[in-house]
Design an enzyme around this catalytic site. Structure first.
Site, PDB file in Angstrom:
ATOM      1  N   LEU A 194     -24.798  69.642 -73.198  1.00  0.00           N
ATOM      2  CA  LEU A 194     -25.060  68.268 -72.801  1.00  0.00           C
ATOM      3  C   LEU A 194     -26.544  68.073 -72.555  1.00  0.00           C
ATOM      4  O   LEU A 194     -27.154  68.845 -71.811  1.00  0.00           O
ATOM      5  CB  LEU A 194     -24.247  67.964 -71.537  1.00  0.00           C
ATOM      6  CG  LEU A 194     -24.259  66.534 -71.017  1.00  0.00           C
ATOM      7  CD1 LEU A 194     -23.720  65.570 -72.064  1.00  0.00           C
ATOM      8  CD2 LEU A 194     -23.421  66.452 -69.759  1.00  0.00           C
ATOM      9  N   CYS A 195     -27.104  67.088 -73.185  1.00  0.00           N
ATOM     10  CA  CYS A 195     -28.495  66.702 -72.997  1.00  0.00           C
ATOM     11  C   CYS A 195     -29.436  67.882 -73.215  1.00  0.00           C
ATOM     12  O   CYS A 195     -29.490  68.422 -74.292  1.00  0.00           O
ATOM     13  CB  CYS A 195     -28.674  66.036 -71.637  1.00  0.00           C
ATOM     14  SG  CYS A 195     -30.140  64.999 -71.529  1.00  0.00           S
ATOM     15  N   HIS A 196     -30.155  68.337 -72.173  1.00  0.00           N
ATOM     16  CA  HIS A 196     -31.095  69.450 -72.335  1.00  0.00           C
ATOM     17  C   HIS A 196     -30.401  70.814 -72.415  1.00  0.00           C
ATOM     18  O   HIS A 196     -31.056  71.804 -72.688  1.00  0.00           O
ATOM     19  CB  HIS A 196     -32.104  69.486 -71.179  1.00  0.00           C
ATOM     20  CG  HIS A 196     -33.058  68.336 -71.210  1.00  0.00           C
ATOM     21  ND1 HIS A 196     -32.780  67.132 -70.616  1.00  0.00           N
ATOM     22  CD2 HIS A 196     -34.286  68.212 -71.777  1.00  0.00           C
ATOM     23  CE1 HIS A 196     -33.794  66.314 -70.804  1.00  0.00           C
ATOM     24  NE2 HIS A 196     -34.723  66.934 -71.504  1.00  0.00           N
TER      25      HIS A 196
END
Length: 197
Positions: A194-196
């Site tokens: 998720l995301c980073h």
């Protein structure tokens, strides 16, 4: 008196100095930086959008999801300043809430086996769902498994790497995480980033 008036102004200045520079990152006592008041006001929330889900068929197996977190919350910036980071609480706990709703449990691991670091400046302080889940996994977060000690993913249902800027600090260079991700790919094990993360 004039002296008393100056003392009040100094105290007010110290108390409200961060609001005089709302777009400036805030230096903490240890010399690192938290996001600006503007960023905190508009980029964080005291409550997530989590809504409990019901599933007709839930996971009934015994294999947990391996949650790989960061144990390094200091991100050195190009200007040599250090940003306080970690895993973003909402990006970690909200997916875990949904996984839990679907019948899954968790194991938590970090690169060194050191405690999980969260971006506490982004913690949703009014979200009882997040707070309850956090409390239930807190002991695993304080004493997580060490990635190096996980020799196989055979005992796991999936692998989850939550976001937060801290995921960029030491996870990308972890040979052990790379080994586990290659294994997950080879075995078609569900992998969630998720995301980073």
């Amino acid at each position: 008196s004039t002296q008393h008036h100056h003392i009040i102004i100094i105290i007010m200045g110290l108390t409200y100095s961060k609001w005089l520079h709302p777009l400036t990152a805030q230096k903490t006592d240890d010399g690192t930086y938290d996001p600006s008041p503007f960023t905190l006001a508009f980029g964080t929330s005291t409550k997530s959008s989590y809504i409990a889900q019901t599933h007709e068929a839930k996971y009934t197996g015994t294999k947990p999801i391996l949650v790989v977190c960061t144990d390094d919350g200091k991100l050195k910036m190009k200007n040599d300043k250090v940003f306080n980071t970690g895993n973003h609480p909402i990006e970690m706990f909200v997916p875990m809430l949904h996984f839990r709703d679907a019948g899954f449990t968790f194991d938590i691991a970090t690169v060194s086996g050191g405690p999980v670091v969260l971006e506490m400046w982004a913690y949703p302080t009014s979200d009882e769902h997040v707070k309850t889940l956090h409390e239930s996994v807190k002991s695993m977060m304080e004493k997580p498994k060490k990635l190096e000690d996980i020799t196989s993913l055979d005992e796991y249902a999936a692998i989850f790497i939550p976001g937060g800027h801290g995921a960029m600090v030491n996870l990308p260079e972890s040979a052990d995480l790379g080994r586990l991700l290659r294994e997950a790919h080879t075995k078609s094990l569900p992998t969630v980033t998720l995301c980073h993360g």
